[in-house]
Scaffold this motif. Structure first.
Motif, PDB file in Angstrom:
ATOM      1  N   ASP A  81      66.158  62.615  53.477  1.00 58.81           N
ATOM      2  CA  ASP A  81      66.606  61.675  54.515  1.00 58.81           C
ATOM      3  C   ASP A  81      68.062  61.954  54.876  1.00 58.81           C
ATOM      4  O   ASP A  81      68.856  62.345  54.019  1.00 58.81           O
ATOM      5  CB  ASP A  81      66.464  60.238  53.983  1.00 58.81           C
ATOM      6  CG  ASP A  81      66.767  59.210  55.059  1.00 58.81           C
ATOM      7  OD1 ASP A  81      66.253  59.374  56.173  1.00 58.81           O
ATOM      8  OD2 ASP A  81      67.531  58.261  54.790  1.00 58.81           O
ATOM      9  N   ILE A  90      75.044  60.606  55.632  1.00 61.57           N
ATOM     10  CA  ILE A  90      74.660  60.451  54.224  1.00 61.57           C
ATOM     11  C   ILE A  90      73.368  61.243  54.044  1.00 61.57           C
ATOM     12  O   ILE A  90      72.365  60.979  54.716  1.00 61.57           O
ATOM     13  CB  ILE A  90      74.414  58.968  53.832  1.00 61.57           C
ATOM     14  CG1 ILE A  90      75.592  58.092  54.250  1.00 61.57           C
ATOM     15  CG2 ILE A  90      74.105  58.837  52.341  1.00 61.57           C
ATOM     16  CD1 ILE A  90      76.892  58.366  53.533  1.00 61.57           C
ATOM     17  N   HIS A  92      70.372  62.377  51.649  1.00 62.62           N
ATOM     18  CA  HIS A  92      69.667  61.877  50.462  1.00 62.62           C
ATOM     19  C   HIS A  92      68.689  62.948  49.978  1.00 62.62           C
ATOM     20  O   HIS A  92      67.869  63.440  50.750  1.00 62.62           O
ATOM     21  CB  HIS A  92      68.930  60.586  50.846  1.00 62.62           C
ATOM     22  CG  HIS A  92      68.297  59.910  49.689  1.00 62.62           C
ATOM     23  ND1 HIS A  92      69.010  59.389  48.642  1.00 62.62           N
ATOM     24  CD2 HIS A  92      66.989  59.679  49.402  1.00 62.62           C
ATOM     25  CE1 HIS A  92      68.182  58.864  47.762  1.00 62.62           C
ATOM     26  NE2 HIS A  92      66.948  59.022  48.201  1.00 62.62           N
ATOM     27  N   THR A  93      68.776  63.311  48.693  1.00 64.14           N
ATOM     28  CA  THR A  93      67.912  64.380  48.165  1.00 64.14           C
ATOM     29  C   THR A  93      66.812  63.809  47.266  1.00 64.14           C
ATOM     30  O   THR A  93      66.886  62.662  46.839  1.00 64.14           O
ATOM     31  CB  THR A  93      68.747  65.411  47.352  1.00 64.14           C
ATOM     32  OG1 THR A  93      69.520  64.698  46.397  1.00 64.14           O
ATOM     33  CG2 THR A  93      69.637  66.213  48.250  1.00 64.14           C
ATOM     34  N   GLY A  96      67.283  61.770  44.087  1.00 63.79           N
ATOM     35  CA  GLY A  96      67.870  60.433  44.181  1.00 63.79           C
ATOM     36  C   GLY A  96      69.369  60.408  44.463  1.00 63.79           C
ATOM     37  O   GLY A  96      69.970  59.332  44.489  1.00 63.79           O
ATOM     38  N   ASN A  97      69.987  61.569  44.691  1.00 65.10           N
ATOM     39  CA  ASN A  97      71.438  61.594  44.947  1.00 65.10           C
ATOM     40  C   ASN A  97      71.765  61.496  46.435  1.00 65.10           C
ATOM     41  O   ASN A  97      70.963  61.886  47.286  1.00 65.10           O
ATOM     42  CB  ASN A  97      72.049  62.878  44.381  1.00 65.10           C
ATOM     43  CG  ASN A  97      72.150  62.812  42.874  1.00 65.10           C
ATOM     44  OD1 ASN A  97      72.518  61.775  42.322  1.00 65.10           O
ATOM     45  ND2 ASN A  97      71.799  63.897  42.215  1.00 65.10           N
ATOM     46  N   ASP A  98      72.971  60.981  46.722  1.00 63.96           N
ATOM     47  CA  ASP A  98      73.482  60.914  48.096  1.00 63.96           C
ATOM     48  C   ASP A  98      74.755  61.755  48.212  1.00 63.96           C
ATOM     49  O   ASP A  98      75.563  61.786  47.282  1.00 63.96           O
ATOM     50  CB  ASP A  98      73.839  59.465  48.454  1.00 63.96           C
ATOM     51  CG  ASP A  98      72.601  58.643  48.774  1.00 63.96           C
ATOM     52  OD1 ASP A  98      71.542  59.254  49.040  1.00 63.96           O
ATOM     53  OD2 ASP A  98      72.690  57.409  48.740  1.00 63.96           O
ATOM     54  N   ARG A 100      77.971  62.903  51.163  1.00 61.97           N
ATOM     55  CA  ARG A 100      78.568  62.510  52.438  1.00 61.97           C
ATOM     56  C   ARG A 100      79.162  63.751  53.108  1.00 61.97           C
ATOM     57  O   ARG A 100      79.880  64.522  52.470  1.00 61.97           O
ATOM     58  CB  ARG A 100      79.680  61.480  52.178  1.00 61.97           C
ATOM     59  CG  ARG A 100      79.864  60.472  53.306  1.00 61.97           C
ATOM     60  CD  ARG A 100      80.533  59.221  52.756  1.00 61.97           C
ATOM     61  NE  ARG A 100      81.828  59.518  52.181  1.00 61.97           N
ATOM     62  CZ  ARG A 100      82.990  59.304  52.788  1.00 61.97           C
ATOM     63  NH1 ARG A 100      83.030  58.766  53.979  1.00 61.97           N
ATOM     64  NH2 ARG A 100      84.126  59.610  52.206  1.00 61.97           N
TER      65      ARG A 100
END
Ligand SMILES: Cc1cc2nc3c(=O)[nH]c(=O)nc-3n(C[C@H](O)[C@H](O)[C@H](O)COP(=O)(O)OP(=O)(O)OC[C@H]3O[C@@H](n4cnc5c(N)ncnc54)[C@H](O)[C@@H]3O)c2cc1C
Length: 301
Positions: A81, A90, A92-93, A96-98, A100
Motif C-alpha cells: 500500500d 507512506i 507499507h510493506t 508490516g513496516n511503514d 516515509r
C-alpha cells in the motif's frame, strides 16, 4: 527517517533507476519481491555485454553494483500500500513496516496471461516464447508454431517469418484472420490451423507435437505465443494513476505520472517493446526526472 525516493520493483528498470539515484547522493530504498516476468527463462538475450545471461545472475550483478553506495538499501519485500500524507508518501510493506518518502517510482512490471491450453506451462520459457527478438535466434530455421488467439496473430506470424520459413499458425479454435490475411499467409507457405488444441506434447520443456480436437497431430520443435498482459501490481491504479489504452501507466518522457511525486518506468508503462535494455534505459530516465524535480524543490529561487 524521510527518504528521498523509494523504488518499487527490482527488475532492470528499478535497478537502473536505483543506480542513477544513488549516484546523485539520494537516500533510497529499493523494494523487490523478486517475481519478474522473465523468471521462467534460462537465458536473457540482446543486452550488450550480458547476452545469454541467466535472469537471476543479471539481478545478482546489478545488486552488487548497488551495494557500492551506502545511501541505498535493498529490501526483499512486497509493497502492499502507498498513501499520500501531506506532500509525503507512506509506503507499507508486507512485513508490516511503514516508510516515509518524498518520491515514489513504480517499476513493478507486467504479468503474462497465458492461453488456456493443456501443456502450455510445461514448454513456456524453454521451447515456447513470446518475443522473437529475445529468443528467435535460438529457434531459427526450425519447424515452428505460432499460437495466438487474438488480433496480434498476423503481425506476430509475419515477424516470426524472419526467423523461420517453416511455420504453422494455430488459433486454438478462434476465427481471427480475415480472408485477405489468410490468403497472404498461404501465399507465404504458412499453414493456418483454426482447430481447437487438445494438448501440447514433448519432454523436458521441448515441444514435439500439437494435438487437435479432430484427432490430428502436427510435429513442431518450438514457437511463439501471444500472451495477454496485465499490471503485476495494483499500486498505480490504487494511487489513481491514469492508465493508457494498452493497460500501461501514463507518464511524460521522464516517467512523471498524473499524481505529483509518483513516477513509473519499464514494462508497466506499456509504451515500448518489452526488452531488458529498454526497461533499464527507462529506469535511468525516470531517475533523472526525480532528481531534477528534487533539485527544483531544494534550490532557492
Ligand atoms: C519469457 C520471457 C522471456 C524474455 N526474454 C527476454 C530477453 O531475452 N531479452 C530481453 O531484453 N527481454 C526479455 N524479456 C522481456 C523482459 O523480461 C522485460 O522487458 C523486463 O523484465 C522488464 O523489466 P521491468 O523492470 O520493467 O519489470 P520486471 O523485470 O518484470 O521487474 C519487476 C519487478 O517488480 C517486482 N514487483 C512488482 N510489484 C511489486 C511490489 N508491489 N512490491 C515489490 N516488488 C514488486 C516484481 O517482483 C519484479 O521483480 C522476456 C520476457 C519474458 C516474459
Amino acid at each position: 527517517m524521510l527518504l528521498d525516493c523509494v523504488v518499487i520493483g527490482g527488475g532492470p528498470s528499478g535497478l537502473n533507476a536505483s543506480l542513477v539515484l544513488a549516484r546523485a547522493k539520494k537516500n533510497i530504498i529499493l523494494f523487490d519481491d523478486d517475481k519478474p516476468r522473465n523468471a521462467i527463462t534460462h537465458e536473457s538475450h540482446g543486452f550488450i555485454t550480458r547476452d545469454g545471461i541467466k535472469p537471476s545472475e543479471f539481478k545478482r550483478k546489478a545488486k552488487e553494483d548497488l551495494m557500492k553506495y551506502p545511501n541505498i538499501s535493498v529490501h526483499n519485500q512486497r509493497v502492499i500500500d502507498i498513501r499520500k500524507e501531506n506532500q509525503y508518501f507512506i509506503i507499507h510493506t508486507d512485513d508490516g513496516n511503514d516508510y516515509r518518502s518524498a518520491k515514489v517510482i513504480l517499476s513493478t512490471g507486467m504479468k503474462d496471461v497465458m492461453p488456456d491450453i493443456k501443456g502450455m506451462h510445461d514448454f513456456y520459457g524453454t521451447s515456447l516464447f513470446n518475443c522473437p527478438f529475445c529468443d528467435g535466434w535460438e529457434l531459427k530455421d526450425r519447424a515452428l508454431v505460432v499460437i495466438s488467439e487474438n488480433e496480434r496473430a498476423f503481425h506476430m506470424t509475419k515477424m516470426i517469418f524472419n526467423w523461420s520459413k517453416d511455420l504453422v499458425v494455430c488459433t486454438n479454435g478462434n476465427k481471427i484472420f480475415s480472408k485477405e490475411q489468410k490468403e497472404l499467409l498461404t501465399k507465404n507457405s504458412i499453414i493456418v490451423i483454426e482447430e481447437k488444441i487438445v494438448t501440447l506434447k514433448g519432454e523436458n520443456g521441448h515441444l514435439e507435437k500439437i494435438q487437435f480436437n479432430n484427432g490430428e497431430e502436427i510435429v513442431r520443435e518450438g514457437g511463439f505465443v501471444t500472451t495477454g498482459l496485465e499490471q503485476a501490481s495494483p499500486l498505480a491504479q490504487n494511487l489513481g494513476c491514469i492508465m493508457n489504452n494498452m493497460g500501461g501507466i501514463e507518464t511524460d518522457d521522464f516517467g512523471r505520472t498524473n499524481i505529483e511525486g509518483v513516477y513509473a518506468s519499464g514494462d508497466n508503462r506499456m509504451s515500448a517493446p518489452s526488452q531488458l535494455i529498454i526497461a533499464a534505459s527507462e529506469g535511468c530516465k525516470v531517475a533523472m526526472g526525480v532528481i531534477s524535480d528534487l533539485v527544483n524543490e531544494d534550490f532557492k529561487w
